[in-house]
Design a protein around this motif. Sequence first.
Motif, PDB file in Angstrom:
ATOM      1  N   HIS A  77       0.830  -1.210   0.000  1.00  0.00           N
ATOM      2  CA  HIS A  77       0.000   0.000   0.000  1.00  0.00           C
ATOM      3  C   HIS A  77       0.863   1.259   0.000  1.00  0.00           C
ATOM      4  N   LYS A  81       0.315   4.099  -2.789  1.00  0.00           N
ATOM      5  CA  LYS A  81      -0.223   5.396  -2.368  1.00  0.00           C
ATOM      6  C   LYS A  81       0.259   6.532  -3.260  1.00  0.00           C
ATOM      7  N   ASN A  85      -4.698   7.864  -8.538  1.00  0.00           N
ATOM      8  CA  ASN A  85      -6.035   7.300  -8.357  1.00  0.00           C
ATOM      9  C   ASN A  85      -6.043   6.177  -7.313  1.00  0.00           C
ATOM     10  N   TYR A  86      -5.135   6.247  -6.351  1.00  0.00           N
ATOM     11  CA  TYR A  86      -5.038   5.228  -5.300  1.00  0.00           C
ATOM     12  C   TYR A  86      -6.339   5.137  -4.503  1.00  0.00           C
ATOM     13  N   LYS A  87      -6.816   3.919  -4.363  1.00  0.00           N
ATOM     14  CA  LYS A  87      -7.983   3.632  -3.529  1.00  0.00           C
ATOM     15  C   LYS A  87      -7.622   2.435  -2.668  1.00  0.00           C
ATOM     16  N   HIS A  89      -9.253   0.362  -0.763  1.00  0.00           N
ATOM     17  CA  HIS A  89     -10.098  -0.827  -0.874  1.00  0.00           C
ATOM     18  C   HIS A  89      -9.810  -1.596  -2.170  1.00  0.00           C
ATOM     19  N   THR A  90      -9.687  -0.873  -3.284  1.00  0.00           N
ATOM     20  CA  THR A  90      -9.401  -1.506  -4.578  1.00  0.00           C
ATOM     21  C   THR A  90      -8.020  -2.150  -4.555  1.00  0.00           C
ATOM     22  N   THR A  91      -7.057  -1.448  -3.975  1.00  0.00           N
ATOM     23  CA  THR A  91      -5.694  -1.990  -3.878  1.00  0.00           C
ATOM     24  C   THR A  91      -5.688  -3.271  -3.053  1.00  0.00           C
TER      25      THR A  91
END
Length: 132
Positions: A77, A81, A85-87, A89-91
């Motif tokens: 993460h 980061k 477009n870092y998310k 939950h999606t990561t």
Amino acid sequence: LEPSTKARLAVRSGVARSERPTGIINRKKQGEKWDCLPEWVKALITYLEQSGELCHYGRIALATWMLWCGFSDEEIHEVFKHARNYKPHTTQYQINYIRESMLEDGIKPMRCETVVRECNQNKVPNLDCTHH
């Protein structure tokens, strides 16, 4: 059983990471993680940090290699980061999916040539695939 088979079984049985045998996920000691990554994967990290962008296959390759080399979810993460477009939950979903694919389907880390071909010079650095 081979060490990698023992690791797969340990993960499925819920054995704590610290108690797992050396295998697919927990194969490197903490100080060796970065040395485990090929130079072209390190180039993906640098590119992501500097541009905030990385093509889909580049991201898959990066996460897969980091898992393969024993990085924790938190460490992965920290790298992702940098993406604009870092998310979280999606990561995390992708990390879990890749981990499951590695353990259950025997998926191995992506090759440099695959990233070059699939990203087609879009949101990816100019990679040197001759030095793994």
